[in-house]
Design a protein around this motif. Structure first.
Motif, PDB file in Angstrom:
ATOM      1  N   GLY A 137       0.893  -1.276  -0.074  1.00 50.46           N
ATOM      2  CA  GLY A 137       0.086  -0.091  -0.075  1.00 50.46           C
ATOM      3  C   GLY A 137       0.890   1.360  -0.140  1.00 50.46           C
ATOM      4  N   ALA A 138       0.072   2.314  -0.130  1.00 53.38           N
ATOM      5  CA  ALA A 138       0.754   3.751  -0.151  1.00 53.38           C
ATOM      6  C   ALA A 138       1.404   3.855   1.025  1.00 53.38           C
ATOM      7  CB  ALA A 138      -0.231   4.670  -0.561  1.00 53.38           C
ATOM      8  N   ASN A 139       1.075   3.396   2.357  1.00 53.63           N
ATOM      9  CA  ASN A 139       1.268   3.626   3.670  1.00 53.63           C
ATOM     10  C   ASN A 139       2.506   2.556   3.747  1.00 53.63           C
ATOM     11  OD1 ASN A 139       0.046   1.458   3.634  1.00 53.63           O
ATOM     12  ND2 ASN A 139      -1.356   1.976   5.228  1.00 53.63           N
ATOM     13  N   GLY A 140       3.019   1.845   2.999  1.00 61.60           N
ATOM     14  CA  GLY A 140       3.952   1.074   3.117  1.00 61.60           C
ATOM     15  C   GLY A 140       3.578  -0.484   3.734  1.00 61.60           C
ATOM     16  N   ARG A 141       2.554  -0.482   3.858  1.00 59.72           N
ATOM     17  CA  ARG A 141       1.810  -1.865   4.520  1.00 59.72           C
ATOM     18  C   ARG A 141       1.945  -2.917   3.434  1.00 59.72           C
ATOM     19  NH1 ARG A 141      -0.657  -2.354   9.173  1.00 59.72           N
ATOM     20  NH2 ARG A 141      -2.055  -3.879   8.341  1.00 59.72           N
ATOM     21  N   VAL A 142       2.180  -3.936   3.861  1.00 61.46           N
ATOM     22  CA  VAL A 142       2.482  -5.315   2.601  1.00 61.46           C
ATOM     23  C   VAL A 142       1.140  -6.150   3.162  1.00 61.46           C
ATOM     24  CG1 VAL A 142       3.561  -7.017   1.912  1.00 61.46           C
ATOM     25  CG2 VAL A 142       4.766  -4.830   2.603  1.00 61.46           C
ATOM     26  N   ALA A 143       0.526  -6.503   2.244  1.00 63.46           N
ATOM     27  CA  ALA A 143      -0.839  -7.359   2.474  1.00 63.46           C
ATOM     28  C   ALA A 143      -0.911  -8.259   1.308  1.00 63.46           C
ATOM     29  CB  ALA A 143      -1.912  -6.522   2.482  1.00 63.46           C
ATOM     30  N   VAL A 144      -1.518  -9.333   1.573  1.00 64.06           N
ATOM     31  CA  VAL A 144      -1.644 -10.589   0.850  1.00 64.06           C
ATOM     32  C   VAL A 144      -3.217 -10.478   0.341  1.00 64.06           C
ATOM     33  CG1 VAL A 144      -1.590 -13.074  -0.034  1.00 64.06           C
ATOM     34  CG2 VAL A 144       0.237 -11.960   1.469  1.00 64.06           C
ATOM     35  N   ARG A 145      -3.493 -10.304  -0.922  1.00 63.10           N
ATOM     36  CA  ARG A 145      -4.678 -10.086  -1.534  1.00 63.10           C
ATOM     37  C   ARG A 145      -5.089 -11.225  -2.436  1.00 63.10           C
ATOM     38  NH1 ARG A 145      -5.219  -3.558  -2.097  1.00 63.10           N
ATOM     39  NH2 ARG A 145      -5.088  -3.041   0.177  1.00 63.10           N
ATOM     40  N   PRO A 146      -6.295 -11.505  -2.604  1.00 63.61           N
ATOM     41  CA  PRO A 146      -6.638 -12.410  -3.882  1.00 63.61           C
ATOM     42  C   PRO A 146      -6.558 -11.730  -5.338  1.00 63.61           C
ATOM     43  CG  PRO A 146      -8.289 -12.129  -2.120  1.00 63.61           C
ATOM     44  CD  PRO A 146      -7.532 -11.372  -1.860  1.00 63.61           C
ATOM     45  N   ARG A 147      -6.192 -12.414  -6.128  1.00 65.00           N
ATOM     46  CA  ARG A 147      -5.830 -11.492  -7.454  1.00 65.00           C
ATOM     47  C   ARG A 147      -7.411 -11.227  -7.993  1.00 65.00           C
ATOM     48  NH1 ARG A 147      -1.109 -11.675 -10.246  1.00 65.00           N
ATOM     49  NH2 ARG A 147       0.348 -13.141  -9.355  1.00 65.00           N
ATOM     50  N   THR A 148      -7.104 -10.288  -8.709  1.00 63.16           N
ATOM     51  CA  THR A 148      -8.731  -9.804  -9.161  1.00 63.16           C
ATOM     52  C   THR A 148      -8.658 -10.263 -10.957  1.00 63.16           C
ATOM     53  OG1 THR A 148      -7.529  -7.612 -10.054  1.00 63.16           O
ATOM     54  CG2 THR A 148      -8.748  -7.650  -8.016  1.00 63.16           C
ATOM     55  N   ASN A 149      -9.727 -10.398 -11.405  1.00 67.19           N
ATOM     56  CA  ASN A 149      -9.719 -10.668 -12.545  1.00 67.19           C
ATOM     57  C   ASN A 149      -8.926 -10.037 -13.764  1.00 67.19           C
ATOM     58  OD1 ASN A 149     -11.604 -12.747 -11.896  1.00 67.19           O
ATOM     59  ND2 ASN A 149     -13.382 -11.600 -12.147  1.00 67.19           N
ATOM     60  N   THR A 150      -8.802  -8.727 -13.440  1.00 64.29           N
ATOM     61  CA  THR A 150      -8.042  -7.951 -14.539  1.00 64.29           C
ATOM     62  C   THR A 150      -6.565  -8.341 -14.500  1.00 64.29           C
ATOM     63  OG1 THR A 150      -8.164  -6.182 -12.911  1.00 64.29           O
ATOM     64  CG2 THR A 150      -9.821  -6.183 -14.646  1.00 64.29           C
ATOM     65  N   ARG A 151      -6.279  -8.922 -13.411  1.00 68.44           N
ATOM     66  CA  ARG A 151      -4.743  -8.895 -13.304  1.00 68.44           C
ATOM     67  C   ARG A 151      -4.745 -10.320 -12.754  1.00 68.44           C
ATOM     68  NH1 ARG A 151      -2.388  -4.572  -9.284  1.00 68.44           N
ATOM     69  NH2 ARG A 151      -0.504  -5.379 -10.258  1.00 68.44           N
TER      70      ARG A 151
END
Length: 608
Positions: free
Chosen positions: A577-591
DNA sequence: TTATTTTGTCATGGC
DNA sequence: GGGCCATGACAAAAT
C-alpha cells in the motif's frame, strides 16, 4: 589513385626538403593547393582581400588563427603592394618622396622584417600545439571514458539492486523453516520498495547526464568546422595540429605543414622537429639572412625596378586636388575604411569578352574593337579638350592588368596589410596572371574596369566602391561629370558593393547549411543514444520485475491460508500500500496473469 | 558535350 | 529620400 597521390605528395615533400638544402626555394603549399608551380617566383601581391568579414577570417580554420597560404604577411608582398599603389596612381613620379623612401627602406626592411612575424607565428604555433595537441585529445578521451563509466555505473547499480533484492529475499525466507509472520515481512518489503525508489531515482539522473553529454555541441561544432575547411586537403586534424605553417619573410613560404596530412599522433613531434629544423628559416637564424633572405631580396629589387621601369615616368596631368589628397598620405580616408565586413575581391577577372552588356541602367557599351557608346563619348569629349573627362583622360590609365582579381576563395588578409591601394591579385590570381602573360597575354579587364579605363578615371573600381559616400558624392558633384559618367560611377559602386554582399550572403548561407547539418547529425546521435538508454532501462526494469515476481512466489509459497494450505501465486498477490503496508490479497480478474501481461509488454517494447 | 558549381548582376525589400 | 545591405532569381562563366 589516392595512394599514388599520397605517395607522390610525400615524395614531393622530401624532394622539397632536398631542394631547400641546396638553396632552392619551394612553395609547397601553393603547389599542393594548385595555385602555381612550386618553383615559380611568386610575383604578385597580397591577398585579394580588400575588405573582410569575420567569417572570412575564419574560413580556413576552426579556430580562425590559421594563416591562409595567401596571407600577405610578407614583406615581399608588402613591397609589391606599395609598387601597385604607385602603379595604381598612374606614375611613381607623382610621389617621389614616398617612392624614394620606400625604395630606400627596402634594404632595411629586408634586415628587420620577418623575424617578429615569424617569431609570433612560431609562438602561436607552439601555443596552438599546446592547446590542441595530444594532451587535449587525451583529456577529451578521458572525459568520454568518464561519461561511459557513468553509464556503466548506473546500469550496474540497477543490476546490483535487483540482485541484492533477490539475495536479501533468499536470506530472509530461507533462514527459517517456518513462514515468518507478516509483521516481520513488512520491513523487508519496505526495504525492497525503497530500493525500487532508488531505482526510479537513478533513471532520471542518468538521463539528465545523458542529455548533458549529448547536448554538448562542441564535438559537432568541431567536426563542422573541420568539414568547412576541408577542401582538397585533409584538414581534419587541424584542431590538434595547430598552426605549424612556416612562413619566412619576403614571400619565401618554404613549407606549409598544413598541406601535409599529418596524423594526430605524429603531428606535434613532426611540427616541433620542423620548427627546430635548420631547413626552415627561423627568426635570428643566420642561414635565413644569408640565403633565402638575400636571394628573395634580390628578386624583390629586380622585380621592383623592373616594374617601375615599366610604369613610365612621364608626367601626368593629375587633378591637383586629388593629387594633394593622395600625396597627403597614401591612405585616403575612404581607403582606410576598407576593413569592412568582407574579405572578398572586388575585382574579378572579366567574363568573356563577348559577354553581353545588357545593363539597362547605364548607357555604356563594350569598348572592344573600338570604343563605342560611353567610351566613344569620353574620347570625343577628351578630343575636344574640355570637360572633366579631359582631366581624367590625361591620367595615365591604371594598369589594370596588375589589378585583375579573381579571388573566389574568401582569402584572409591581415589587418595591417589591407592597404586599400594595393590591388595586387591573390595567389590564384598570380598564377592566372603568370600563365596569361606567358601564354595568352594580359588578362581581360572587367566590364567596369574597362569603362573606367576608357574614361581615364583615376580611381579603380574597388576604390570607387570602398570610398565613403561623402567622398563619392563629392567626386560625382565636384568634377563636372556628365550624366552618363555619373551613372557609370554609380553603377560601378553599386555593382561592387552588391558583389560583396552577394558573396557574404552566400557564405552565410553555406555556413547556415553546414550548421544545420551538424545540428541534424547531433540530434540523430542523441536519438540513438536515447534509444539505447531506453532499451537498457527496459531491460533493467524487466529484470527487476522478474526478481519481484520470484520474491512474491517465494513469499506466497511459504504462507498458509486459514486451512493450512500454501497460497497459490495464481490466486494471491502481495500488495504494497501507499502507507508501506504489505498485504496478501486475492488476485482480481483483470490481473490474473501477470506473466502474460509482462510478455505483452515485452513484445510492445521490442516493436519500438 | 553535358551537368554541376561558381560567380556576377539585377530586382526587391528592409533598415 | 537616399544609401546600404541582404537575398532570391537569373544568366554566364568555370569546373
Amino acid at each position: 589513385m589516392q595512394y599514388m597521390k599520397k605517395y607522390f605528395t610525400e615524395g614531393l615533400i622530401q624532394f622539397t626538403i632536398l631542394l631547400s638544402l641546396i638553396g632552392v626555394r619551394v612553395d609547397v603549399d601553393s603547389y599542393l593547393n594548385g595555385y602555381f608551380s612550386p618553383l615559380i617566383e611568386t610575383d604578385g601581391g597580397p591577398s585579394s582581400a580588400f575588405v573582410q568579414t569575420p567569417f572570412h577570417r575564419y574560413r580556413d580554420t576552426a579556430a580562425g588563427h590559421q594563416v591562409h597560404p595567401k596571407c600577405p604577411e610578407l614583406d615581399y608582398f608588402t613591397s609589391r603592394r606599395l609598387l601597385n599603389e604607385v602603379r595604381a596612381l598612374g606614375s611613381p613620379a607623382r610621389f617621389p618622396t614616398r617612392l624614394s623612401a620606400w625604395l630606400l627602406q627596402l634594404d632595411g626592411a629586408e634586415e628587420n622584417n620577418g623575424s617578429t612575424d615569424t617569431d609570433q607565428l612560431n609562438q602561436e604555433s607552439l601555443g596552438n600545439e599546446a592547446d590542441t595537441g595530444p594532451e587535449a585529445a587525451s583529456n577529451r578521451a578521458q572525459e568520454e571514458v568518464v561519461k561511459d563509466e557513468d553509464e556503466e555505473i548506473s546500469l550496474d547499480s540497477l543490476n546490483q539492486l535487483v540482485r541484492s533484492s533477490s539475495l536479501e529475499q533468499e536470506g530472509v525466507f530461507s533462514s527459517s523453516a517456518l513462514p515468518p509472520p507478516l509483521s516481520e515481512l513488512q520491513p523487508r518489503w519496505q526495504d525492497l520498495l525503497a530500493d525500487f525508489d532508488d531505482f526510479n531515482s537513478l533513471v532520471p539522473l542518468h538521463m539528465s547526464d545523458l542529455d548533458v553529454n549529448l547536448a554538448n555541441p562542441i564535438s559537432y561544432n568541431a567536426s563542422l568546422q573541420d568539414a568547412m575547411v576541408t577542401s582538397g586537403v585533409d584538414y581534419t586534424s587541424a584542431p590538434t595540429r595547430g598552426r605549424a605553417q612556416i612562413t619566412p619573410d619576403h614571400g619565401a613560404s618554404l613549407f606549409n605543414l598544413e598541406s601535409t596530412n599529418f596524423s594526430h599522433s605524429d603531428t606535434p613531434p613532426a611540427a616541433a622537429g620542423l620548427l627546430a629544423s635548420p631547413l626552415f628559416y627561423l627568426p635570428g637564424n643566420r642561414s635565413h639572412n644569408d640565403t633565402s633572405h638575400s636571394r628573395v631580396g634580390g628578386y624583390l629589387d629586380e622585380a621592383v625596378f623592373e616594374q617601375i621601369s615599366l610604369l613610365g615616368l612621364e608626367g601626368l596631368n593629375m587633378d591637383s586636388e586629388l593629387l594633394n589628397r593622395m600625396e597627403g598620405g597614401m591612405h585616403p580616408p575612404w581607403l582606410e575604411d576598407v576593413d569592412s565586413d568582407s574579405g572578398l575581391s572586388l575585382e574579378s577577372r572579366s567574363r568573356s569578352p563577348a559577354s553581353t552588356f545588357a545593363s539597362s541602367s547605364d548607357s555604356f557599351c563594350e569598348d572592344e574593337g573600338g570604343a563605342t557608346g560611353y567610351s566613344s563619348e569620353v574620347e570625343s569629349i577628351s578630343n575636344k579638350g574640355g570637360g572633366c573627362a579631359s582631366e581624367f583622360y590625361h591620367w595615365s590609365p591604371v594598369d589594370f592588368s596588375e589589378n585583375i582579381w579573381h579571388d573566389h576563395t574568401y582569402s584572409v588578409q591581415l589587418p595591417e596589410d589591407h592597404t586599400p591601394y594595393s590591388w595586387a591579385p591573390p595567389l590564384k590570381g598570380i598564377k592566372e596572371e603568370v600563365m596569361s602573360e606567358e601564354e595568352s597575354g594580359p588578362e581581360e579587364l572587367s566590364r567596369d574596369e574597362r569603362r573606367l579605363q576608357a574614361l581615364g578615371f583615376p580611381f579603380s573600381a574597388p576604390q570607387i566602391v570602398n570610398m565613403p559616400v561623402e567622398d563619392f558624392l563629392e567626386l560625382l558633384e565636384g568634377r563636372g561629370l556628365s550624366v552618363s559618367e555619373i551613372a557609370l560611377l554609380r553603377d560601378v559602386r553599386r555593382r561592387g558593393k552588391n558583389k560583396l554582399a552577394a558573396q557574404n550572403c552566400r557564405k552565410r548561407k553555406l555556413d547556415a547549411i553546414l550548421g544545420l547539418q551538424g545540428e541534424v547529425e547531433g540530434l540523430l546521435a542523441q536519438r540513438d543514444a536515447l534509444l539505447r538508454e531506453r532499451a537498457q532501462t527496459s531491460k533493467a526494469l524487466s529484470s527487476a520485475a522478474d526478481g519481484l515476481e520470484a520474491l512474491s512466489r517465494d513469499v506466497l509459497s511459504q504462507l498458509r491460508d486459514e486451512y493450512g494450505r500454501p497460497l497459490s501465486p495464481e490466486q494471491y498477490i502481495i500488495h504494497c500500500g501507499a502507507n508501506g503496508r504489505v498485504a496478501v490479497r486475492p488476485r482480481t480478474n483483470t490481473r490474473t496473469n501477470t506473466t502474460e501481461a509482462k510478455n505483452a509488454k515485452r513484445k510492445k517494447d521490442k516493436k519500438h
